[in-house]
Motif scaffolding. Structure first.
Motif, short mmCIF file in Angstrom:
data_model
loop_
_atom_site.label_atom_id
_atom_site.label_comp_id
_atom_site.label_asym_id
_atom_site.label_seq_id
_atom_site.Cartn_x
_atom_site.Cartn_y
_atom_site.Cartn_z
N LYS A 394 0.86 -1.07 -0.07
CA LYS A 394 0.06 0.00 0.08
C LYS A 394 0.81 1.44 -0.03
CE LYS A 394 -3.90 -2.22 2.38
NZ LYS A 394 -4.50 -1.95 3.73
N ALA A 397 2.22 1.80 -3.44
CA ALA A 397 1.11 2.30 -4.50
C ALA A 397 0.96 3.81 -4.06
CB ALA A 397 -0.03 1.58 -4.07
N LEU A 398 0.94 4.16 -2.73
CA LEU A 398 0.92 5.56 -2.59
C LEU A 398 2.05 6.24 -3.16
CD1 LEU A 398 -0.54 5.59 1.03
CD2 LEU A 398 -1.78 6.23 -0.96
N GLU A 400 3.73 5.67 -5.62
CA GLU A 400 3.77 5.73 -7.09
C GLU A 400 2.57 6.85 -7.59
OE1 GLU A 400 4.81 5.09 -10.99
OE2 GLU A 400 5.51 4.41 -9.31
N ARG A 401 1.28 6.84 -6.93
CA ARG A 401 0.52 7.62 -7.18
C ARG A 401 0.54 9.03 -6.83
NH1 ARG A 401 -4.17 5.74 -3.77
NH2 ARG A 401 -3.58 3.67 -4.77
N HIS A 402 1.35 9.42 -5.88
CA HIS A 402 1.66 10.66 -5.47
C HIS A 402 3.09 11.26 -5.54
CE1 HIS A 402 -2.46 10.92 -4.17
NE2 HIS A 402 -2.35 9.89 -3.36
N LYS A 403 3.84 10.43 -6.36
CA LYS A 403 5.25 10.84 -6.55
C LYS A 403 5.55 12.15 -6.88
CE LYS A 403 5.42 8.92 -11.09
NZ LYS A 403 6.16 7.63 -12.01
N GLU A 412 -1.32 11.46 2.95
CA GLU A 412 -1.63 9.95 2.54
C GLU A 412 -1.11 9.02 3.50
OE1 GLU A 412 -4.47 8.95 1.04
OE2 GLU A 412 -5.06 11.07 0.61
#
Length: 564
Positions: A394, A397-398, A400-403, A412
């Motif tokens: 998780k 994933a965070l 990568e999503r908010h890089k 987050e």
């Protein structure tokens, strides 16, 4: 390419840590006592330290036995001290510590603390008076003694009359340890009042052979006005010269400290005194004197003071503080910042030693106690690490999503920690708690008299010194002795191996490749860093690492398996 660059970075960082430690440790974090043994052809033999010439020693150094035979003397005989008092000058200038030896060799002589003026390493205590218009005793005065032996329960009084109506007396008593009680009296038989100031002093030729450091003060020392004087050193006294450094205090004490030994004069705890350190031609002096008091005709004035001359036994210093109300005589041991932790650890370790009779075994038992106390914290850390490991997908994933949005990513991540009930800092607590414990045990092993020359098993004959056994010289079969961090001892290798096991069984955190490589290398350069440290400290960490591995195995079996 990235992996190769990461490995090079890790190696460079490791080398910087290793070399930087080697440069700074002697000054800021001295390691251990000088080795008491060495390994020769695979056998442990006592190591005799080389003779060291005293700094600023007199040009004409006389033989001690000849000097002792030149003047009449009173013997000193106690369970821990042997020596004599010179009746010429009323000086305690001959003192050995009968229960302490220079080395661990069976034929090693006892530690010598005091030696007469004119001999090698001259060191003595003296008592007298200063004043005007009165003939006073001096260094050439020949006193008369009421007995020929000073022993516990057998005080001796030294007397002298100036043939002008004044009589002087110094009554000396000694206990079964290291404390002399000194009562100085002057009787005025003349028809006019007089005013005299009694004084007590300790004088030594040349500084201590023991090094002083940021963590362990050696040299001029005392407590004046309730404040311990750790900042004054030999160089300061050389620069001050005969003018010296002066203090005013109620009670207190001052003198000179070696690593394990102390000679200090102590006024009556309620007396207001002027005190000073001074230096002249390589001779260092610590003295105090109360205010002059008038002595009326046919009256006697008496002042009481004390002399501590012996080993800095931590329990004994505390006992003297309680019994005689001395002002922080226990500060003769430079415990430092973590005194509140160090002294309980010392007393626990000393109690364990008295129960089992071996300091090495006592250290192992102390390790078990420390790890047992910290087990709930270690359990919480383990669970937190497992939880961190479980949520790594998780977290990735965070990331990568908010890089591209760092503030959002931080927000987050904190939300994820709250939802999963994770404290990312939980793993730091055991490390932070270990710092004062590590430092305290280091101080106990390297500063307390109780640990000096204490053996463990096999080749380990002194737990306060480095482990002498090393494969670098093929366990003593090659004719050289590696020094510093090049002395890669057997205990240090075991320490590195157990640390590697600890890291192996520790739940892996979310670290980048460089961090992982540094952690992988850490056990091996820690071997070099810890090798010069006291063997007792290494034994503590080996045992602690093994207990930690066992705890991790236990917790691993109890915890549900996680997958990433």
């Amino acid at each position: 390419m990235n992996e190769q660059r990461n490995m090079i970075t890790a190696l460079v960082l490791s080398a910087l840590v290793l070399l930087g430690w080697a440069l700074l440790s002697d000054k800021f974090f001295p390691t251990a006592n000088k080795p008491a043994t060495q390994i020769v052809n695979g056998k442990t033999v006592p190591l005799t330290p080389p003779a060291v010439a005293a700094a600023n020693a007199p040009a004409q150094v006389q033989d001690r036995n000849k000097v002792l035979a030149q003047t009449p003397r009173v013997k000193i005989l106690t369970p821990k001290l042997a020596g004599s008092i010179d009746l010429k000058g009323a000086q305690i200038d001959d003192l050995t510590l009968t229960t302490q030896r220079d080395t661990i060799a069976k034929d090693s002589p006892p530690v010598r603390l005091f030696s007469p003026q004119g001999t090698k390493d001259a060191y003595f205590a003296g008592f007298g008076w200063s004043g005007q218009n009165v003939a006073l005793p001096d260094a050439n005065t020949l006193w008369t003694a009421t007995g020929d032996v000073l022993a516990p329960g057998k005080p001796v009084t030294l007397t002298w009359n100036n043939q002008q109506g004044q009589g002087f007396a110094i009554k000396l008593s000694v206990d079964e340890n290291y404390l002399f009680t000194v009562q100085q009296s002057v009787t005025n038989g003349a028809g006019r009042p007089i005013a005299l100031r009694p004084y007590s002093l300790v004088s030594r030729t040349g500084p201590s052979k023991d090094p002083s450091s940021w963590q362990a003060h050696v040299g001029p020392i005392g407590v004046m006005g309730g404040i311990a004087q750790y900042k004054t050193n030999w160089k300061d006294l050389d620069e001050a010269g005969a003018a010296g450094q002066k203090f005013q205090s109620t009670g207190g004490w001052l003198g000179f400290s070696d690593k394990y030994w102390l000679a200090a004069v102590i006024p009556d705890p309620k007396a207001q005194v002027d005190a000073a350190f001074a230096s002249a031609s390589g001779q260092y002096q610590a003295e105090f004197s109360p205010a002059a008091a008038p002595v009326a005709p046919n009256q006697t004035a008496t002042t009481t003071s004390y002399l501590f001359a012996g080993g800095k036994d931590a329990t004994l210093l505390d006992t003297y503080d309680d019994r005689y109300h001395f002002d922080k005589l226990d500060h003769a041991i430079d415990w430092g910042w973590f005194r509140i932790v160090e002294k309980p650890i010392f007393y626990l370790l000393d109690w364990l030693f008295r129960q089992v009779g071996n300091f090495g075994v006592a250290i192992l038992l102390l390790t078990v106690i420390v790890r047992a106390i910290m087990f709930p914290i270690a359990q919480k850390q383990f669970r937190s690490a497992n939880a961190m490991k479980a949520v790594q997908p998780k977290m990735k994933a965070l990331q990568e999503r908010h890089k591209e949005d760092k503030p959002r990513l931080q927000e987050e991540m904190m939300k994820l920690y709250r939802e999963e009930k994770i404290n990312p800092l939980a793993g730091c607590l055991p490390v932070l708690l270990q710092i004062p414990i590590f430092f305290s045990l280091y101080k106990v092993l390297t500063l307390t008299l109780e640990m000096r020359h204490q053996p463990f098993v096999l080749w380990i004959k002194d737990l306060s010194a480095p482990d002498p056994l090393t494969p670098v010289n093929l366990f003593g079969f090659l004719p050289f002795e590696p020094t510093g961090f090049l002395h890669l001892s057997v205990l240090a290798i075991l320490l590195g191996g157990t640390m590697w096991l600890q890291f192996k069984f520790n739940p892996q955190m979310n670290m980048d490749p460089t961090q992982k490589q540094i952690f992988a290398l850490m056990p091996w350069f820690m071997m070099f860093i810890m090798s010069p440290f006291a063997a007792g400290l290494q034994i503590y960490y080996i045992a602690s690492n093994l207990i930690t591995v066992g705890q991790m195995q236990l917790l691993n079996r109890r915890s549900p398996k996680t997958s990433t």
